[in-house]
Design a protein around this motif. Sequence first.
Motif, PDB file in Angstrom:
ATOM      1  N   THR A  49      -0.191   4.060   6.548  1.00  0.00           N
ATOM      2  CA  THR A  49      -0.471   2.750   5.962  1.00  0.00           C
ATOM      3  C   THR A  49      -1.338   2.873   4.716  1.00  0.00           C
ATOM      4  OG1 THR A  49      -0.292   1.670   8.115  1.00  0.00           O
ATOM      5  CG2 THR A  49      -1.503   0.482   6.413  1.00  0.00           C
ATOM      6  N   LEU A  50      -2.353   3.727   4.771  1.00  0.00           N
ATOM      7  CA  LEU A  50      -3.207   3.937   3.604  1.00  0.00           C
ATOM      8  C   LEU A  50      -2.428   4.538   2.448  1.00  0.00           C
ATOM      9  CD1 LEU A  50      -6.465   5.252   5.319  1.00  0.00           C
ATOM     10  CD2 LEU A  50      -5.934   2.923   4.602  1.00  0.00           C
ATOM     11  N   SER A  51      -1.531   5.453   2.746  1.00  0.00           N
ATOM     12  CA  SER A  51      -0.707   6.065   1.696  1.00  0.00           C
ATOM     13  C   SER A  51       0.205   5.033   1.038  1.00  0.00           C
ATOM     14  CB  SER A  51       0.150   7.190   2.285  1.00  0.00           C
ATOM     15  OG  SER A  51      -0.650   8.229   2.758  1.00  0.00           O
ATOM     16  N   ILE A  52       0.819   4.187   1.836  1.00  0.00           N
ATOM     17  CA  ILE A  52       1.701   3.157   1.289  1.00  0.00           C
ATOM     18  C   ILE A  52       0.903   2.160   0.460  1.00  0.00           C
ATOM     19  CG2 ILE A  52       3.187   1.200   1.926  1.00  0.00           C
ATOM     20  CD1 ILE A  52       4.046   2.897   4.373  1.00  0.00           C
ATOM     21  N   SER A  53      -0.255   1.777   0.945  1.00  0.00           N
ATOM     22  CA  SER A  53      -1.111   0.843   0.211  1.00  0.00           C
ATOM     23  C   SER A  53      -1.550   1.423  -1.133  1.00  0.00           C
ATOM     24  CB  SER A  53      -2.333   0.487   1.059  1.00  0.00           C
ATOM     25  OG  SER A  53      -3.208  -0.333   0.336  1.00  0.00           O
ATOM     26  N   ALA A  54      -1.961   2.677  -1.136  1.00  0.00           N
ATOM     27  CA  ALA A  54      -2.378   3.328  -2.382  1.00  0.00           C
ATOM     28  C   ALA A  54      -1.207   3.424  -3.359  1.00  0.00           C
ATOM     29  CB  ALA A  54      -2.941   4.713  -2.092  1.00  0.00           C
ATOM     30  N   ALA A  58      -1.115   1.545  -6.951  1.00  0.00           N
ATOM     31  CA  ALA A  58      -0.941   2.374  -8.159  1.00  0.00           C
ATOM     32  C   ALA A  58       0.296   1.942  -8.934  1.00  0.00           C
ATOM     33  CB  ALA A  58      -0.847   3.842  -7.775  1.00  0.00           C
ATOM     34  N   ARG A  59       1.349   1.629  -8.224  1.00  0.00           N
ATOM     35  CA  ARG A  59       2.577   1.184  -8.884  1.00  0.00           C
ATOM     36  C   ARG A  59       2.342  -0.110  -9.671  1.00  0.00           C
ATOM     37  NH1 ARG A  59       7.623  -0.402  -5.459  1.00  0.00           N
ATOM     38  NH2 ARG A  59       7.458  -2.314  -6.618  1.00  0.00           N
ATOM     39  N   ILE A  78      -0.644  -4.935   1.820  1.00  0.00           N
ATOM     40  CA  ILE A  78      -0.109  -3.978   2.795  1.00  0.00           C
ATOM     41  C   ILE A  78      -1.106  -3.788   3.930  1.00  0.00           C
ATOM     42  CG2 ILE A  78       0.634  -1.577   3.146  1.00  0.00           C
ATOM     43  CD1 ILE A  78       2.571  -3.074   1.375  1.00  0.00           C
ATOM     44  N   LEU A  79      -2.361  -3.633   3.589  1.00  0.00           N
ATOM     45  CA  LEU A  79      -3.400  -3.424   4.596  1.00  0.00           C
ATOM     46  C   LEU A  79      -3.536  -4.635   5.514  1.00  0.00           C
ATOM     47  CD1 LEU A  79      -6.022  -1.767   2.246  1.00  0.00           C
ATOM     48  CD2 LEU A  79      -4.633  -0.609   3.967  1.00  0.00           C
ATOM     49  N   LYS A 106      -5.863   6.535 -11.018  1.00  0.00           N
ATOM     50  CA  LYS A 106      -6.057   7.090  -9.675  1.00  0.00           C
ATOM     51  C   LYS A 106      -6.470   5.955  -8.728  1.00  0.00           C
ATOM     52  CE  LYS A 106      -8.942  10.461  -7.243  1.00  0.00           C
ATOM     53  NZ  LYS A 106     -10.026  11.428  -7.409  1.00  0.00           N
ATOM     54  N   VAL A 107      -5.730   5.807  -7.636  1.00  0.00           N
ATOM     55  CA  VAL A 107      -6.030   4.779  -6.641  1.00  0.00           C
ATOM     56  C   VAL A 107      -6.324   5.472  -5.313  1.00  0.00           C
ATOM     57  CG1 VAL A 107      -5.194   2.744  -5.431  1.00  0.00           C
ATOM     58  CG2 VAL A 107      -4.494   3.153  -7.785  1.00  0.00           C
ATOM     59  N   SER A 108      -7.469   5.140  -4.749  1.00  0.00           N
ATOM     60  CA  SER A 108      -7.851   5.684  -3.440  1.00  0.00           C
ATOM     61  C   SER A 108      -8.041   4.534  -2.469  1.00  0.00           C
ATOM     62  CB  SER A 108      -9.148   6.481  -3.528  1.00  0.00           C
ATOM     63  OG  SER A 108      -8.973   7.610  -4.344  1.00  0.00           O
ATOM     64  N   VAL A 109      -7.472   4.685  -1.288  1.00  0.00           N
ATOM     65  CA  VAL A 109      -7.620   3.686  -0.231  1.00  0.00           C
ATOM     66  C   VAL A 109      -8.187   4.408   0.978  1.00  0.00           C
ATOM     67  CG1 VAL A 109      -6.465   1.979   1.206  1.00  0.00           C
ATOM     68  CG2 VAL A 109      -5.640   2.409  -1.103  1.00  0.00           C
ATOM     69  N   SER A 110      -9.277   3.873   1.531  1.00  0.00           N
ATOM     70  CA  SER A 110      -9.899   4.505   2.697  1.00  0.00           C
ATOM     71  C   SER A 110     -10.174   3.466   3.767  1.00  0.00           C
ATOM     72  CB  SER A 110     -11.197   5.212   2.288  1.00  0.00           C
ATOM     73  OG  SER A 110     -12.087   4.276   1.720  1.00  0.00           O
ATOM     74  N   ALA A 111     -10.254   3.950   5.009  1.00  0.00           N
ATOM     75  CA  ALA A 111     -10.553   3.079   6.150  1.00  0.00           C
ATOM     76  C   ALA A 111     -11.171   3.929   7.263  1.00  0.00           C
ATOM     77  CB  ALA A 111      -9.289   2.398   6.658  1.00  0.00           C
ATOM     78  N   PRO A 112     -12.094   3.345   8.018  1.00  0.00           N
ATOM     79  CA  PRO A 112     -12.703   4.077   9.132  1.00  0.00           C
ATOM     80  C   PRO A 112     -11.777   4.119  10.345  1.00  0.00           C
ATOM     81  CG  PRO A 112     -13.623   1.875   9.004  1.00  0.00           C
ATOM     82  CD  PRO A 112     -12.689   2.032   7.833  1.00  0.00           C
ATOM     83  N   THR A 113     -11.817   5.217  11.068  1.00  0.00           N
ATOM     84  CA  THR A 113     -10.951   5.348  12.246  1.00  0.00           C
ATOM     85  C   THR A 113     -11.472   4.542  13.428  1.00  0.00           C
ATOM     86  OG1 THR A 113     -12.118   7.359  12.913  1.00  0.00           O
ATOM     87  CG2 THR A 113     -10.114   7.630  11.607  1.00  0.00           C
ATOM     88  N   LYS A 114     -12.781   4.381  13.527  1.00  0.00           N
ATOM     89  CA  LYS A 114     -13.356   3.684  14.679  1.00  0.00           C
ATOM     90  C   LYS A 114     -12.900   2.226  14.744  1.00  0.00           C
ATOM     91  CE  LYS A 114     -17.672   2.930  17.122  1.00  0.00           C
ATOM     92  NZ  LYS A 114     -19.102   3.204  17.138  1.00  0.00           N
TER      93      LYS A 114
END
Length: 138
Positions: A49-54, A58-59, A78-79, A106-114
């Motif tokens: 999901t993070l990859s698709i969102s990024a 970016a697109r 997307i998120l 450059k686009v970075s998308v991050s999210a915590p696993t918890k």
Amino acid sequence: MTQMTPVRRARAHARRGTAIVEFAVCLPLLALLVFGTIEAASRIFLKQTLSISAYEAARQAIRVGSTTESSKASGDAILAARKVKGSKVTFAPTDITNASRGELIKVSVSAPTKDNSQVLGKFIADKTITATVVMVKE
């Protein structure tokens, strides 16, 4: 009809006891395997999901006339659709509106696993998963 002899009855009782002990030993391992599989699938889903969102952000960011806000909204959509909690979308350069043609975005998308765990989030150490996409401005 045949009657069970005392010896046969004792053997049947012993086999039943053995089955209970085997079940007691195997049940925690089976539960760990099931919940671990669910958690691993959840993390793979989060990373994808993070990859698709990024990629989508970016697109949108490399298009002529795009803004940082519209690109961020594209990634956030997307998120939100996949119910990712605590996510963060960042751009480099931070203001893509003034980026010139041929510049790397450059686009970075991050999210915590918890926050995004399905089962074992309270018991597994919290990590932040990040996906990054780099594209050239049109």
